[in-house]
Motif scaffolding. Structure first.
Motif: not given
Lengths: 411, 140
Positions: A139, A155-157, A238-239, A241-242, A383, B28, B59-64, B89, B91
């Motif tokens: 992210s 934002r790929q996963t 990016a942590a 929020g998205s 985190y 995550f 909705e989702g948020r945070g780490s990919t 999302e 993800i």
């Protein structure tokens, strides 16, 4: 979604099982996002990189795709290693964990990953140019690529990114489409000076909370923030929020003016952020204060050569307190350079530990039993409590250095 | 019984007790995949289990890396029975898709509901989710 003849052939399994499954997954992801087609990409950055966040399912998935014959067709880099790459035993990594990390490494290496093991691939050769389509996970790197470089990535996963690497394609959706990149929320930064270094991640953290997944246009940023400042801001945003793209007026290539950033549309919302908000945000990022400095951890995202040099200057030959662990996380390139400069040797003589190619969030630190962690990273502040099981004190890098020397945490 | 209709994102039918939050959620750092319990101390659902529940959040948020966590939840059997978002999302959707493809364990997912599920569904209500048709049935 409309597939080309070649894509349809891949979906029918004419090139083997791995491209077939990759095509099946990408076409379904494209369908969910209402993409009309797949577009070519120049690079991929993977986030299935550490056993700590991949777990058994992630390792098994990577192995499954690798043994199906999956091979990356575009340059594909990868996030940090799941343990200290130089000295995982010295970092108290459990043996069973190391076995799984090596299985994951073998699987991605088999597929042809370029083993940069860093969350800052843009500080190497994987630096996309303005307007270029890429498919990155991680992210913080996604936010940096869109915001600072003007490249285009969603934002790929995890695992979907492997499919993108195999096919060299991604669904044309979200950030790849010009009209989706326009600003939505006007943010007036009312700080009448250049931000202090801790204020960049604090602003990022505030922006992530405020924006969620909306695109913010930040007006009023003074001076010329360094790539490291922007890196820490993007990572925090990016942590909490998205955040995928921020338009920082005067910084973001496609935001030379606020008008350009909004693309002629009216903002949906507007807000102001000032010095007091940043201070309040800083307080909200901490779960404790004061007491003994047990663990000072810098390098989330990976510390650059400049940042390591600055710590070296701040430390100025002083010794780390004997009861404090002071670790810096960096990638192989930065470590090699500071070795050549003699900085690593000097830092180690002071009692600093360089942790190679990994970070506090995605390697096991629980075996050390730290109860609290002091960091200059907004992302780590977010985190840390869940992933390291510690309390957090977020502070400026200079305060982190003083805490490491005195053995006392900032108040 | 109340019905809400949305877009079916990941197919399959599941029924369970609702777990509802108005806060976005990131997997995550959000959940322990070995137990299904929420570990994000800053989240309103801290300490609660999502295992076997119909998990409702905006909705989702945070780490990919979130999709890998959803996949691990599917592997350990601690995944939610189904997920309802206002806007899903990639993800989250990818987690559901991969669970289906790699472990044959579907987690039906629905988004774009015609009424706000966070207001319409109470935690503890019995909810049936049909991820193929997009139909959400709420029993009280």
């Amino acid at each position: 979604m409309i597939l080309s003849k070649e894509e349809q052939a891949l979906l029918n399994g004419e090139q083997g099982e791995a491209p077939r499954m990759a095509m099946e997954i990408l076409s379904k992801i494209g369908e969910i996002n209402e993409a009309e087609r797949l577009i070519p990409i120049h690079s991929v950055h993977l986030v299935l990189h550490a056993y700590k966040s991949a777990f058994d399912a992630g390792v098994e998935a990577a192995e499954k795709i690798a043994y199906m014959g999956g091979k990356f067709s575009v340059p594909t880099t990868i996030d940090p290693y799941g343990m200290d790459a130089e000295d995982w035993r010295g970092a108290k990594t459990p043996e069973a964990y190391a076995v799984m990390q090596k299985r994951l490494e073998d699987a991605v290496m088999r597929m042809g990953v370029i083993p940069v093991w860093t969350c800052t691939p843009y500080y190497g050769f994987n630096m996309p140019k303005y307007g270029e389509n890429v498919a990155w996970s991680e992210s913080s790197a996604v936010a940096f690529a869109n915001t600072v470089l003007g490249a285009r990535t969603n934002r790929q996963t995890a695992i979907v990114d492997i499919c993108c690497g195999i096919l060299g394609k991604t669904p044309e959706t979200g950030m790849h489409i010009q009209s989706n990149r326009c600003g939505e929320v006007r943010i007036r930064l009312e700080v009448d000076r250049d931000l202090k270094s801790w204020e960049y991640p604090a602003l990022g953290y505030w922006l992530g909370k405020k924006l969620g997944s909306r695109i913010g246009v930040v007006e009023g940023m003074r001076g010329s923030p360094s790539p490291d400042h922007l890196k820490s801001l993007c990572a925090a945003a990016a942590a909490s929020g998205s955040v995928t793209l921020l338009h920082i007026v005067g910084v973001t290539p496609e935001a030379r003016t606020a008008e350009e950033a909004f693309g002629g549309r009216a903002p949906l919302d507007a807000c102001v952020v000032n010095e007091a908000d940043l201070l309040r945000t800083r307080q909200s990022m901490c779960t404790t204060s004061g007491g003994r400095a047990e663990f000072v951890a810098l390098g989330c995202p990976h510390y650059s050569v400049h940042e390591i040099r600055r710590v070296h200057e701040l430390l100025n030959g002083r010794k780390v307190h004997p009861q404090t662990a002071f670790w810096i996380y960096a990638n192989r390139d930065a470590i090699r350079l500071i070795e050549k400069m003699g900085i690593r040797q000097s830092l180690e003589a002071s009692g600093v530990v360089l942790r190679a190619e990994t970070c506090m969030i995605i390697s096991p630190v629980a075996p050390w039993g730290f109860k609290s962690m002091i960091t200059d990273s907004g992302k780590c502040a977010y985190y840390g409590p869940a992933e390291c099981g510690t309390d957090i004190i977020f502070a400026d890098a200079a305060e982190c250095v003083e805490a490491a020397v005195s053995g006392l945490a900032p108040m | 019984m109340k019905i809400i209709r949305g877009r079916g994102v990941i197919g399959g039918v599941a029924k369970g007790e609702a777990l509802v939050t108005s806060e976005p959620f990131g997997f995550f750092g959000g959940v322990n995949p070995a137990t299904g319990i929420v570990i994000d101390k800053r989240h309103a659902l801290y300490g609660q289990s999502m295992k076997g529940k119909v998990f409702v959040y905006p909705e989702g948020r945070g780490s990919t890396v979130g999709a890998a966590i959803i996949l691990e939840l599917a592997r350990t059997g601690c995944a939610p029975a189904a997920i309802i978002n206002i806007s899903i999302e990639t993800i989250t959707a990818a987690g559901g898709l991969l669970a289906q493809k790699l472990y044959g364990r579907g987690i039906p997912m629905i988004d774009r509901p015609d009424r706000n599920p966070i207001e319409e569904i109470e935690t503890g209500a019995t909810v049936e989710v049909d991820g193929s048709s997009g139909k959400i049935s709420i029993y009280n």
